[in-house]
Design a protein around this motif. Structure first.
Motif, PDB file in Angstrom:
ATOM      1  N   LYS A 120      35.417   3.630  59.363  1.00  9.84           N
ATOM      2  CA  LYS A 120      36.674   3.757  59.961  1.00  9.84           C
ATOM      3  C   LYS A 120      36.959   2.467  60.486  1.00  9.84           C
ATOM      4  CE  LYS A 120      34.380   7.712  61.612  1.00  9.84           C
ATOM      5  NZ  LYS A 120      33.967   8.906  63.374  1.00  9.84           N
ATOM      6  N   ALA A 121      36.669   1.582  61.081  1.00 18.28           N
ATOM      7  CA  ALA A 121      37.465   0.308  61.558  1.00 18.28           C
ATOM      8  C   ALA A 121      38.187  -0.255  60.569  1.00 18.28           C
ATOM      9  CB  ALA A 121      36.676  -0.623  62.545  1.00 18.28           C
ATOM     10  N   ALA A 122      37.613  -0.336  59.781  1.00 16.18           N
ATOM     11  CA  ALA A 122      38.513  -1.125  58.134  1.00 16.18           C
ATOM     12  C   ALA A 122      39.629  -0.332  58.223  1.00 16.18           C
ATOM     13  CB  ALA A 122      36.830  -1.170  57.262  1.00 16.18           C
ATOM     14  N   ALA A 123      39.190   1.236  57.808  1.00 12.77           N
ATOM     15  CA  ALA A 123      40.321   1.908  57.604  1.00 12.77           C
ATOM     16  C   ALA A 123      41.584   1.952  58.546  1.00 12.77           C
ATOM     17  CB  ALA A 123      40.079   2.912  57.369  1.00 12.77           C
ATOM     18  N   LEU A 124      41.287   1.457  59.907  1.00 14.12           N
ATOM     19  CA  LEU A 124      42.427   1.634  60.870  1.00 14.12           C
ATOM     20  C   LEU A 124      43.556  -0.139  60.308  1.00 14.12           C
ATOM     21  CD1 LEU A 124      40.785   3.326  64.158  1.00 14.12           C
ATOM     22  CD2 LEU A 124      42.792   3.406  62.833  1.00 14.12           C
ATOM     23  N   ALA A 125      42.534  -0.646  60.403  1.00 10.60           N
ATOM     24  CA  ALA A 125      42.719  -1.943  60.019  1.00 10.60           C
ATOM     25  C   ALA A 125      43.697  -2.456  58.658  1.00 10.60           C
ATOM     26  CB  ALA A 125      41.484  -3.486  60.142  1.00 10.60           C
ATOM     27  N   GLY A 126      43.424  -1.798  57.974  1.00 12.44           N
ATOM     28  CA  GLY A 126      43.813  -1.804  56.364  1.00 12.44           C
ATOM     29  C   GLY A 126      43.475  -3.009  55.516  1.00 12.44           C
ATOM     30  N   GLU A 127      42.392  -3.888  55.897  1.00  8.09           N
ATOM     31  CA  GLU A 127      41.794  -4.325  55.239  1.00  8.09           C
ATOM     32  C   GLU A 127      39.997  -4.902  55.728  1.00  8.09           C
ATOM     33  OE1 GLU A 127      42.724  -8.564  56.511  1.00  8.09           O
ATOM     34  OE2 GLU A 127      43.044  -7.941  59.134  1.00  8.09           O
ATOM     35  N   PRO A 128      39.652  -5.236  55.028  1.00 11.03           N
ATOM     36  CA  PRO A 128      37.891  -5.470  55.362  1.00 11.03           C
ATOM     37  C   PRO A 128      37.855  -6.448  55.936  1.00 11.03           C
ATOM     38  CG  PRO A 128      38.569  -5.849  52.821  1.00 11.03           C
ATOM     39  CD  PRO A 128      40.203  -6.090  53.697  1.00 11.03           C
ATOM     40  N   LEU A 129      36.569  -5.979  56.753  1.00 10.59           N
ATOM     41  CA  LEU A 129      36.361  -5.898  58.221  1.00 10.59           C
ATOM     42  C   LEU A 129      35.187  -7.599  57.664  1.00 10.59           C
ATOM     43  CD1 LEU A 129      36.800  -3.654  60.817  1.00 10.59           C
ATOM     44  CD2 LEU A 129      38.868  -5.850  59.718  1.00 10.59           C
ATOM     45  N   GLY A 130      34.612  -8.451  58.669  1.00 11.68           N
ATOM     46  CA  GLY A 130      33.720  -8.779  58.522  1.00 11.68           C
ATOM     47  C   GLY A 130      33.412  -9.568  60.340  1.00 11.68           C
ATOM     48  N   LYS A 131      31.948 -10.019  60.390  1.00 12.07           N
ATOM     49  CA  LYS A 131      32.255 -10.802  61.667  1.00 12.07           C
ATOM     50  C   LYS A 131      32.861 -12.056  62.030  1.00 12.07           C
ATOM     51  CE  LYS A 131      27.524 -10.499  62.874  1.00 12.07           C
ATOM     52  NZ  LYS A 131      25.931 -10.333  63.056  1.00 12.07           N
ATOM     53  N   ALA A 132      33.067 -11.556  63.838  1.00 14.11           N
ATOM     54  CA  ALA A 132      34.286 -12.513  64.052  1.00 14.11           C
ATOM     55  C   ALA A 132      33.140 -13.324  64.742  1.00 14.11           C
ATOM     56  CB  ALA A 132      34.781 -12.070  65.374  1.00 14.11           C
ATOM     57  N   ASP A 133      33.008 -15.212  64.076  1.00  9.72           N
ATOM     58  CA  ASP A 133      32.245 -15.798  65.125  1.00  9.72           C
ATOM     59  C   ASP A 133      32.761 -15.872  66.606  1.00  9.72           C
ATOM     60  OD1 ASP A 133      34.078 -17.603  64.786  1.00  9.72           O
ATOM     61  OD2 ASP A 133      32.774 -18.199  63.256  1.00  9.72           O
TER      62      ASP A 133
END
Ligand code: 5CA
Length: 160
Positions: free
Chosen positions: A73-86
């Motif tokens: 759901k978060a990736a759909a909102l962002a409009g891009e794939p999500l990965g870990k933020a270090d």
């Protein structure tokens, strides 16, 4: 006083929010913050960050303490794939260390979304830039001060 704390105080003042920053004890996790503030877990504003894999930016999901972010759901909102933020990316984008990321006062304001669950309360508590400082606010002020859009990005809670 830490620079992070000062930045949050200045941002709250600039937004016209008369929030009192408190130091009630260790507030590194949502559970600790709820205990220290004496509020319900869902009244804690967690700052969950992901890395947008196309943009390379850190993205902010302000999430009720007892909720989890649903990555798809978060990736759909962002409009891009999500990965870990270090920790380094979070620090570079917001100026804050993990455990103290505030919803305001970021070095570069991230694209941000807000868990509607937080709107169920008259008052919620958020980190003030350090793992020991929090402030209370009316969640209705969160979109304006953080730039976050109310959205649905949390996972279904498990049934008891
Ligand atoms: N001060 C409290 C609430 S007011 C707080 O900051 N809670 S929090 O949940 O927003 O911040 C901790 C979050 O940071 C965790 O939920 C987790 O998603 C994230 N986190 C913890 N460790 C790491 C790590 N090594 N890398 C990236 N994110 C992390």
């Amino acid at each position: 006083m830490s620079r992070s704390l000062k930045r949050v105080r200045a941002a709250l003042e600039a937004a016209g929010l008369a929030a009192e920053i408190r130091e009630p004890g260790e507030t590194r996790t949502a559970e600790q913050a709820a205990q220290a503030a004496g509020c319900a877990l869902d009244q804690i504003v967690k700052s969950i960050m992901f890395r947008g894999e196309d943009s390379g930016e850190a993205l902010l999901f302000l999430t009720a303490g007892g909720n989890r972010v649903d990555a798809s759901k978060a990736a759909a909102l962002a409009g891009e794939p999500l990965g870990k933020a270090d920790a380094a990316l979070i620090r570079a984008q917001t100026g804050f260390a993990i455990g103290g990321v505030a919803p305001v006062g970021h070095l570069t304001p991230p694209r941000a979304w807000l868990d509607r669950r937080l709107m169920d309360f008259d008052e919620v508590w958020a980190a003030a830039g350090t793992p020991r400082h929090v402030f209370a606010l009316d969640p209705a002020d969160l979109p304006r001060i953080s730039g976050a859009q109310p959205a649905d990005f949390t996972a279904q809670r498990e049934k008891m």
